[in-house]
Design a protein around this motif. Structure first.
Motif, PDB file in Angstrom:
ATOM      1  N   VAL A  72      34.482  -7.851  -4.802  1.00 51.60           N
ATOM      2  CA  VAL A  72      35.601  -7.839  -3.864  1.00 51.60           C
ATOM      3  C   VAL A  72      35.024  -7.516  -2.488  1.00 51.60           C
ATOM      4  O   VAL A  72      34.331  -6.505  -2.326  1.00 51.60           O
ATOM      5  N   SER A  73      35.324  -8.360  -1.511  1.00 52.30           N
ATOM      6  CA  SER A  73      34.781  -8.175  -0.165  1.00 52.30           C
ATOM      7  C   SER A  73      35.479  -7.029   0.566  1.00 52.30           C
ATOM      8  O   SER A  73      36.504  -6.514   0.114  1.00 52.30           O
ATOM      9  N   GLU A  74      34.930  -6.691   1.708  1.00 51.47           N
ATOM     10  CA  GLU A  74      35.635  -5.808   2.624  1.00 51.47           C
ATOM     11  C   GLU A  74      36.834  -6.587   3.168  1.00 51.47           C
ATOM     12  O   GLU A  74      36.746  -7.792   3.405  1.00 51.47           O
ATOM     13  N   PRO A  75      37.956  -5.931   3.382  1.00 54.69           N
ATOM     14  CA  PRO A  75      39.124  -6.638   3.910  1.00 54.69           C
ATOM     15  C   PRO A  75      38.972  -6.978   5.394  1.00 54.69           C
ATOM     16  O   PRO A  75      38.281  -6.271   6.127  1.00 54.69           O
ATOM     17  N   VAL A  76      39.612  -8.064   5.775  1.00 58.07           N
ATOM     18  CA  VAL A  76      39.742  -8.465   7.178  1.00 58.07           C
ATOM     19  C   VAL A  76      41.201  -8.263   7.541  1.00 58.07           C
ATOM     20  O   VAL A  76      42.091  -8.818   6.882  1.00 58.07           O
ATOM     21  N   VAL A  77      41.466  -7.452   8.567  1.00 57.68           N
ATOM     22  CA  VAL A  77      42.823  -7.051   8.927  1.00 57.68           C
ATOM     23  C   VAL A  77      43.222  -7.666  10.266  1.00 57.68           C
ATOM     24  O   VAL A  77      42.435  -7.661  11.216  1.00 57.68           O
ATOM     25  N   ALA A  78      44.450  -8.176  10.324  1.00 56.57           N
ATOM     26  CA  ALA A  78      45.026  -8.713  11.562  1.00 56.57           C
ATOM     27  C   ALA A  78      46.514  -8.381  11.564  1.00 56.57           C
ATOM     28  O   ALA A  78      47.291  -8.991  10.831  1.00 56.57           O
ATOM     29  N   GLY A  79      46.901  -7.368  12.339  1.00 58.07           N
ATOM     30  CA  GLY A  79      48.304  -6.979  12.401  1.00 58.07           C
ATOM     31  C   GLY A  79      48.797  -6.505  11.051  1.00 58.07           C
ATOM     32  O   GLY A  79      48.221  -5.603  10.449  1.00 58.07           O
ATOM     33  N   ASP A  80      49.877  -7.126  10.562  1.00 65.29           N
ATOM     34  CA  ASP A  80      50.462  -6.773   9.265  1.00 65.29           C
ATOM     35  C   ASP A  80      49.814  -7.523   8.100  1.00 65.29           C
ATOM     36  O   ASP A  80      50.290  -7.445   6.975  1.00 65.29           O
ATOM     37  N   TRP A  81      48.752  -8.261   8.369  1.00 64.17           N
ATOM     38  CA  TRP A  81      48.118  -9.116   7.368  1.00 64.17           C
ATOM     39  C   TRP A  81      46.691  -8.667   7.106  1.00 64.17           C
ATOM     40  O   TRP A  81      46.017  -8.150   7.992  1.00 64.17           O
ATOM     41  N   PHE A  82      46.229  -8.911   5.874  1.00 59.54           N
ATOM     42  CA  PHE A  82      44.802  -8.762   5.588  1.00 59.54           C
ATOM     43  C   PHE A  82      44.408  -9.747   4.506  1.00 59.54           C
ATOM     44  O   PHE A  82      45.251 -10.267   3.769  1.00 59.54           O
ATOM     45  N   SER A  83      43.107 -10.018   4.447  1.00 61.89           N
ATOM     46  CA  SER A  83      42.596 -10.907   3.411  1.00 61.89           C
ATOM     47  C   SER A  83      41.379 -10.266   2.764  1.00 61.89           C
ATOM     48  O   SER A  83      40.680  -9.444   3.365  1.00 61.89           O
ATOM     49  N   TYR A 106      47.376 -10.975   2.109  1.00 61.21           N
ATOM     50  CA  TYR A 106      48.405  -9.966   1.848  1.00 61.21           C
ATOM     51  C   TYR A 106      49.166  -9.645   3.124  1.00 61.21           C
ATOM     52  O   TYR A 106      48.585  -9.604   4.207  1.00 61.21           O
ATOM     53  N   ARG A 107      50.466  -9.367   2.966  1.00 58.92           N
ATOM     54  CA  ARG A 107      51.296  -8.920   4.089  1.00 58.92           C
ATOM     55  C   ARG A 107      51.816  -7.526   3.774  1.00 58.92           C
ATOM     56  O   ARG A 107      52.292  -7.264   2.664  1.00 58.92           O
ATOM     57  N   VAL A 108      51.735  -6.655   4.763  1.00 62.21           N
ATOM     58  CA  VAL A 108      52.155  -5.267   4.618  1.00 62.21           C
ATOM     59  C   VAL A 108      53.334  -5.003   5.550  1.00 62.21           C
ATOM     60  O   VAL A 108      53.304  -5.386   6.717  1.00 62.21           O
ATOM     61  N   ARG A 109      54.357  -4.357   4.993  1.00 63.43           N
ATOM     62  CA  ARG A 109      55.513  -3.886   5.790  1.00 63.43           C
ATOM     63  C   ARG A 109      55.889  -2.512   5.268  1.00 63.43           C
ATOM     64  O   ARG A 109      55.957  -2.306   4.057  1.00 63.43           O
ATOM     65  N   GLY A 110      56.134  -1.589   6.184  1.00 63.30           N
ATOM     66  CA  GLY A 110      56.548  -0.254   5.771  1.00 63.30           C
ATOM     67  C   GLY A 110      55.515   0.445   4.902  1.00 63.30           C
ATOM     68  O   GLY A 110      55.874   1.234   4.037  1.00 63.30           O
ATOM     69  N   GLY A 111      54.234   0.122   5.096  1.00 65.53           N
ATOM     70  CA  GLY A 111      53.174   0.766   4.341  1.00 65.53           C
ATOM     71  C   GLY A 111      52.966   0.244   2.931  1.00 65.53           C
ATOM     72  O   GLY A 111      52.208   0.829   2.164  1.00 65.53           O
ATOM     73  N   LYS A 112      53.621  -0.873   2.578  1.00 69.56           N
ATOM     74  CA  LYS A 112      53.503  -1.446   1.231  1.00 69.56           C
ATOM     75  C   LYS A 112      53.217  -2.950   1.320  1.00 69.56           C
ATOM     76  O   LYS A 112      53.681  -3.629   2.231  1.00 69.56           O
ATOM     77  N   VAL A 113      52.491  -3.458   0.339  1.00 71.10           N
ATOM     78  CA  VAL A 113      52.263  -4.896   0.230  1.00 71.10           C
ATOM     79  C   VAL A 113      53.580  -5.546  -0.178  1.00 71.10           C
ATOM     80  O   VAL A 113      54.176  -5.174  -1.190  1.00 71.10           O
ATOM     81  N   VAL A 114      54.035  -6.510   0.624  1.00 66.68           N
ATOM     82  CA  VAL A 114      55.281  -7.220   0.304  1.00 66.68           C
ATOM     83  C   VAL A 114      55.012  -8.634  -0.201  1.00 66.68           C
ATOM     84  O   VAL A 114      55.881  -9.253  -0.807  1.00 66.68           O
ATOM     85  N   SER A 115      53.800  -9.144   0.075  1.00 69.55           N
ATOM     86  CA  SER A 115      53.445 -10.455  -0.479  1.00 69.55           C
ATOM     87  C   SER A 115      51.942 -10.572  -0.617  1.00 69.55           C
ATOM     88  O   SER A 115      51.172  -9.986   0.145  1.00 69.55           O
ATOM     89  N   GLU A 116      51.557 -11.343  -1.637  1.00 68.45           N
ATOM     90  CA  GLU A 116      50.167 -11.717  -1.851  1.00 68.45           C
ATOM     91  C   GLU A 116      50.164 -13.196  -2.162  1.00 68.45           C
ATOM     92  O   GLU A 116      51.070 -13.699  -2.836  1.00 68.45           O
ATOM     93  N   GLN A 117      49.179 -13.894  -1.630  1.00 68.71           N
ATOM     94  CA  GLN A 117      49.052 -15.319  -1.909  1.00 68.71           C
ATOM     95  C   GLN A 117      47.575 -15.622  -2.100  1.00 68.71           C
ATOM     96  O   GLN A 117      46.730 -15.138  -1.344  1.00 68.71           O
ATOM     97  N   PHE A 118      47.272 -16.448  -3.112  1.00 67.82           N
ATOM     98  CA  PHE A 118      45.893 -16.723  -3.485  1.00 67.82           C
ATOM     99  C   PHE A 118      45.528 -18.169  -3.185  1.00 67.82           C
ATOM    100  O   PHE A 118      46.309 -19.080  -3.445  1.00 67.82           O
ATOM    101  N   PHE A 119      44.317 -18.344  -2.669  1.00 70.10           N
ATOM    102  CA  PHE A 119      43.787 -19.661  -2.333  1.00 70.10           C
ATOM    103  C   PHE A 119      42.450 -19.830  -3.037  1.00 70.10           C
ATOM    104  O   PHE A 119      41.577 -18.961  -2.958  1.00 70.10           O
ATOM    105  N   TYR A 120      42.298 -20.951  -3.757  1.00 73.17           N
ATOM    106  CA  TYR A 120      41.096 -21.190  -4.537  1.00 73.17           C
ATOM    107  C   TYR A 120      40.971 -22.683  -4.817  1.00 73.17           C
ATOM    108  O   TYR A 120      41.955 -23.427  -4.737  1.00 73.17           O
ATOM    109  N   ASP A 121      39.765 -23.113  -5.155  1.00 69.86           N
ATOM    110  CA  ASP A 121      39.552 -24.496  -5.554  1.00 69.86           C
ATOM    111  C   ASP A 121      40.064 -24.702  -6.961  1.00 69.86           C
ATOM    112  O   ASP A 121      39.918 -23.824  -7.817  1.00 69.86           O
ATOM    113  N   MET A 122      40.683 -25.828  -7.169  1.00 71.09           N
ATOM    114  CA  MET A 122      41.159 -26.178  -8.520  1.00 71.09           C
ATOM    115  C   MET A 122      40.334 -27.367  -8.969  1.00 71.09           C
ATOM    116  O   MET A 122      40.540 -28.471  -8.488  1.00 71.09           O
TER     117      MET A 122
END
Length: 123
Positions: A72-83, A106-122
């Protein structure tokens, strides 16, 4: 907890393989989990709500015979989002060994993850 703190804690727990603990600690009750559009038949689908996300994780774990390595990589953070980039060398029951790599956004609101979305090769 701000987005950077959530991101770092999620990465820390995932490195230990403590995915459900990460969800219990860091996710909102109404969080959503989104897979790639057009995922192959048999793939786990989207999940809405924390209980459904737990179940999605349990279903994935039930498909796994052995995890040989994961990263698992180090996270990259931008505002309310990280990857986070994740890679796994895994043997699936009845399907053999494979290498997986994905980006989780991932999207964070109110100190909690509210969404996660995954991107990968199929392939």
């Amino acid at each position: 907890m701000n987005t950077e703190a959530v991101a770092k804690r999620l990465a820390e727990l995932c490195r230990k393989g403590e995915y459900e603990q990460a969800q219990r600690e860091l996710y909102a009750q109404d969080a959503v989990s989104i897979e790639m559009p057009g995922a192959p038949a048999g793939a786990l689908g989207d999940a809405q709500g924390l209980e459904a996300i737990y179940e999605k994780g349990r279903q994935f774990a039930a498909m796994v015979e052995a995890i040989h390595a994961h990263d698992v990589s180090e996270p990259v953070v931008a505002g309310d989002w990280f990857s986070v980039a994740m890679a796994m060398d895994v043997t699936f029951k009845g399907r053999g060994r494979t290498q997986m790599a994905e980006i989780g956004v991932y999207r964070v609101r109110g100190g909690k993850v509210v969404s996660e979305q995954f991107f990968y090769d199929m392939g």
